[in-house]
Design an enzyme around this catalytic site. Structure first.
Site, mmCIF file in Angstrom:
data_model
loop_
_atom_site.group_PDB
_atom_site.id
_atom_site.type_symbol
_atom_site.label_atom_id
_atom_site.label_comp_id
_atom_site.label_asym_id
_atom_site.label_seq_id
_atom_site.Cartn_x
_atom_site.Cartn_y
_atom_site.Cartn_z
ATOM 1 C CG ASP A 76 -1.748 4.978 -2.917
ATOM 2 O OD1 ASP A 76 -0.529 5.153 -3.662
ATOM 3 O OD2 ASP A 76 -1.131 3.292 -3.256
ATOM 4 C CG ASN A 105 -7.106 3.578 4.754
ATOM 5 O OD1 ASN A 105 -7.682 2.398 5.138
ATOM 6 N ND2 ASN A 105 -6.290 4.466 4.054
ATOM 7 C CD GLU A 106 -2.501 3.062 5.612
ATOM 8 O OE1 GLU A 106 -2.389 4.418 5.041
ATOM 9 O OE2 GLU A 106 -2.140 2.354 5.904
ATOM 10 C CG ASN A 148 -4.677 -0.510 7.035
ATOM 11 O OD1 ASN A 148 -5.705 -1.283 6.992
ATOM 12 N ND2 ASN A 148 -5.152 0.966 5.771
ATOM 13 C CE1 TYR A 196 0.198 -2.420 2.342
ATOM 14 C CE2 TYR A 196 -0.818 -1.161 4.062
ATOM 15 C CZ TYR A 196 -0.370 -2.320 2.862
ATOM 16 O OH TYR A 196 -1.818 -1.886 1.969
ATOM 17 C CE1 TYR A 225 4.995 1.565 1.233
ATOM 18 C CE2 TYR A 225 3.090 0.453 1.782
ATOM 19 C CZ TYR A 225 3.595 1.015 0.365
ATOM 20 O OH TYR A 225 3.175 1.694 -0.063
ATOM 21 C CD GLU A 243 -5.172 -0.680 3.433
ATOM 22 O OE1 GLU A 243 -3.348 -0.216 3.045
ATOM 23 O OE2 GLU A 243 -5.694 0.470 3.057
ATOM 24 C CD1 TRP A 281 -2.927 -2.230 -0.892
ATOM 25 C CD2 TRP A 281 -5.262 -2.112 0.006
ATOM 26 N NE1 TRP A 281 -3.017 -0.728 -1.823
ATOM 27 C CE2 TRP A 281 -5.013 -0.861 -0.518
ATOM 28 C CE3 TRP A 281 -6.669 -1.919 0.645
ATOM 29 C CZ2 TRP A 281 -5.845 -0.247 -1.243
ATOM 30 C CZ3 TRP A 281 -7.302 -1.145 0.159
ATOM 31 C CH2 TRP A 281 -6.647 -0.097 -0.829
ATOM 32 C CE LYS A 316 2.254 -1.938 -1.199
ATOM 33 N NZ LYS A 316 1.338 -0.704 -1.721
HETATM 34 O O1 LIG Z 1 0.718 1.366 -0.285
HETATM 35 C C1 LIG Z 1 -0.216 1.165 -0.200
HETATM 36 O O2 LIG Z 1 -0.284 0.049 -0.470
HETATM 37 C C2 LIG Z 1 -1.614 1.111 0.813
HETATM 38 O O3 LIG Z 1 -1.048 1.290 1.945
HETATM 39 C C3 LIG Z 1 -1.900 2.315 2.943
HETATM 40 O O4 LIG Z 1 -1.023 3.582 2.968
HETATM 41 C C4 LIG Z 1 -0.169 3.425 3.713
HETATM 42 C C5 LIG Z 1 1.162 3.713 3.231
HETATM 43 C C6 LIG Z 1 2.255 3.767 3.319
HETATM 44 C C7 LIG Z 1 2.736 2.905 5.644
HETATM 45 N N1 LIG Z 1 3.934 2.324 5.453
HETATM 46 O O5 LIG Z 1 4.408 3.172 5.055
HETATM 47 O O6 LIG Z 1 3.669 1.849 6.548
HETATM 48 C C8 LIG Z 1 2.023 1.928 5.240
HETATM 49 C C9 LIG Z 1 0.135 2.376 4.690
HETATM 50 C C10 LIG Z 1 -3.305 3.225 2.384
HETATM 51 O O7 LIG Z 1 -3.956 2.984 2.963
HETATM 52 C C11 LIG Z 1 -3.868 2.209 0.854
HETATM 53 O O8 LIG Z 1 -4.694 3.397 0.496
HETATM 54 C C12 LIG Z 1 -2.052 2.938 0.035
HETATM 55 O O9 LIG Z 1 -3.056 1.880 -1.583
#
Ligand SMILES: O=C(O)[C@H]1O[C@@H](Oc2ccc([N+](=O)[O-])cc2)[C@H](O)[C@@H](O)[C@@H]1O
Length: 597
Positions: free
Chosen positions: A166, A415-416, A470, A472, A476, A510, A555, A574
């Site tokens: 991303d 990462n991830e 990380n 969310y 998400y 994150e 993040w 973000k």
């Molecule tokens: O999306 C974001 O802002 C950031 O999240 C992270 O990636 C995710 C994407 C999707 C989900 N999800 O769908 O749960 C969780 C994490 C990445 O490490 C980071 O590079 C990116 O910018």
């Protein structure tokens, strides 16, 4: 042997000359360059700034989003007085891969876009004539190289990049370029490891050099010599040392001299911080004292400049981070320009240094598929052996480059990534082993775990010295009016980690929400500034309930550019700061929390 990764240092034995400025530039969409002898010189070129990311300087997508081979060229003269020395060319990075030519002769090639490329050009350079430097770069993404993605060819034959990550695929000669003059008999590398005792410190050191005697001296900030010794390996003893402390840095200067026939023939100087790093039970200890990490995941990213190195951005970012009372950041998702680490050393910031191992999950824009828990058997494909080789090499290069920075306290191996298969475990077992065998300071190693890496599914976390999550929940997962469920799910997960009694520190690497500076809403809705604040408060309440949570890196520090897509509004929003580095509402919340934490 002159090829050394040491950062340029100027003194009476060594000189450097920056080759920054306007270079010639040309796209090579059909990869005809070599067969047409472009390495001898480019025709029909355009101007291009170095250091610079080429993308955002253009006004057409064909150029901005260009994928494939592209070339840079510039002429230079060897400075007076450099005769008889070894001459090196040093690029802070070449993104993502490159071949370097000097006067038509191939000097070196390099894979990986975020670490230095250094090569001896003594054999190719003409002392009293104009010399030509030509560099062929390539910015295609694949599953065999880092960062991971793929390249798609449109009907017209035009290639576009599909990152599995991303951030925008900026490329070019994005960091400083130096011409270096190094003595024929030289110092190539050194490393240190610090041990603290009651009223003194021992600095174990190792110097790689050509044959000769090595002297090592240590000076305090006022220039007084506080210790000295001899030999390629040894110990510098410092009585009552001033420690390098978090946000209160003290830096000594180490001076290494190479002596031949009673005459100094080379000298290298650098800053040195006296500090130790340990993970003990569920705490991270710096100089034996627990530290709670407060700060950000960041990017090298700015309007127009893209990923170009620029001191003013570095300075502004540190000023903003200091203003929020932060003490730490992660170089997500690749090693940054070396100057970032130098300023962190000076400002007493802690760094989690990350290799460009991002996108190790087969999905275009991982934030779309990752959220669905899609499992792509990433580590079971035929591209893995090659990817692993590159990954290992970049872990080695990163640690070799950054091993002497007091600010760097941990290495992040990924990462991830997908982590739930046995194949993922055996892959990372070897990666972590390389890191542990390479670092003279044995810093903790870790990796940032995405949400499918759960207490009962993740196979990789046992390799981590501290656990980085990380998360969310509320973005998400269950965003908006469902946020109360998000909170339950988050607590559920935390309870499961707690039940494991891992006795390791947990850092949130994150958590955050996209929001637009223009959006204010009561009651809050997703994308509003109010929502970001409420989300952060919910996270802080949860962090404070678990004593093993030992850090929070939000993040992201600032809004940043990404690939286009339905979830991105001119990039990822973000940021706690805007892309212009002005505070959003959440910046004041963090500042207040971190003042007291
Ligand atoms: O999306 C974001 O802002 C950031 O999240 C992270 O990636 C995710 C994407 C999707 C989900 N999800 O769908 O749960 C969780 C994490 C990445 O490490 C980071 O590079 C990116 O910018």
């Amino acid at each position: 042997m002159t090829n050394s990764v040491l950062y340029p240092c100027d003194n009476r034995f060594r000189s450097s000359k920056l080759l920054n400025g306007i270079w010639k530039f040309k796209f090579d969409p059909n990869s005809v360059g070599e067969s047409e002898n472009w390495q001898l010189g480019l025709t029909d070129t355009i101007d291009m700034p170095v250091p610079g990311s080429f993308s955002d300087l253009f006004t057409t997508s064909k150029e901005r989003d260009y994928v494939g081979d592209f070339w840079y060229e510039r002429d230079f003269y060897m400075p007076k007085g450099w005769d008889g020395q070894n001459l090196l060319i040093r690029f802070g990075s070449l993104t993502h891969r490159a071949v370097v030519y000097c006067n038509g002769i191939k000097i070196t090639s390099h894979e990986g876009g975020f670490l230095p490329v250094v090569a001896d050009i003594s054999g190719a350079i003409k002392p009293n004539e104009k010399n030509r430097l030509v560099v062929k770069l390539n910015n295609e993404l694949s599953e065999e190289t880092l960062p991971v993605g793929t390249t798609r060819t449109l009907k017209s034959g035009r290639k576009i990049s599909l990152p599995y990550f991303d951030f925008y695929n900026y490329s070019g000669i994005q960091r400083n370029v130096w011409l270096l003059s190094i003595p024929v008999n030289s110092i190539q590398n050194y490393s240190t490891n610090i041990k603290l005792y009651e009223d003194y410190a021992n600095i174990d050191y190792k110097v790689e050099s050509d044959i000769g005697d090595i002297n090592v001296e240590l000076f305090d900030e006022r220039g007084h010599k506080v210790s000295s010794t001899k030999g390629n390996n040894g110990v510098l003893k410092v009585h009552n040392p001033n420690l390098w402390k978090v946000r209160n840095a003290y830096l000594y200067t180490i001076r290494i001299s190479l002596v031949k026939d009673n005459e100094v023939v080379d000298q290298y100087e650098n800053k040195l911080g006296i500090r130790t790093v340990q993970v003990k039970d569920s705490q991270i200890l710096i100089n034996g004292e627990p530290v709670y990490l407060k700060g950000f995941g960041k990017h090298e990213d700015f309007d127009i400049l893209g990923k170009s190195f620029n001191w003013s951005i570095v300075k502004r970012d540190f000023e903003c981070m200091k203003w929020t009372n932060a003490n730490c950041f992660r170089t997500s998702h690749y090693p940054y320009a070396e100057e970032w680490y130098q300023m962190a050393d000076e400002e007493g910031f802690l760094i989690i240094d990350e290799v460009p191992a991002v996108g190790m999950m087969r999905s275009f824009q991982n934030f779309v598929d990752a959220g669905k828990g899609k499992y792509t058997r990433f580590f079971e494909t035929s591209t893995i052996p090659q990817l692993k080789e590159n990954h290992i090499e970049q872990v080695r290069e990163m640690i070799n480059r950054d091993k002497n920075h007091p600010s760097v306290f941990a290495w992040s191996m990924f990462n991830e990534s997908e982590t739930t298969s046995d194949a993922a475990f055996s892959y990372f077992k070897d990666i972590f082993e390389v890191a542990r065998n390479t670092d003279p300071q044995s810093r903790p190693c870790t990796g940032a775990l995405e949400k499918n890496s759960q207490p009962d599914t993740c196979k990789v976390y046992p390799l981590c010295d501290f656990i980085c999550l990380n998360r969310y929940y509320g973005w998400y997962i269950d965003g908006g009016e469902a946020v109360e469920d998000a909170e339950d799910k988050f607590i559920d997960e935390m309870e499961k980690w707690k039940d494991k009694s891992l006795n390791k520190p947990f850092i949130f690497t994150e958590f955050g929400t996209d929001n637009l500076v223009s959006e204010h809403k009561l009651p809050s809705i997703m994308w509003s500034q109010e929502y970001q604040n409420e989300y952060l408060k919910m996270y802080f309440e949860i962090f404070d309930k678990y004593s093993f949570v030992q850090g929070e890196l939000v993040w992201n520090f600032a809004d940043f550019q990404t690939s286009q897509g339905i979830r991105r509004v001119d990039g990822n929003r973000k940021g706690i700061f805007t892309r212009e580095r002005q505070p959003k509402d959440a910046a004041f919340l963090l500042k207040k929390r971190w003042e007291n934490k």
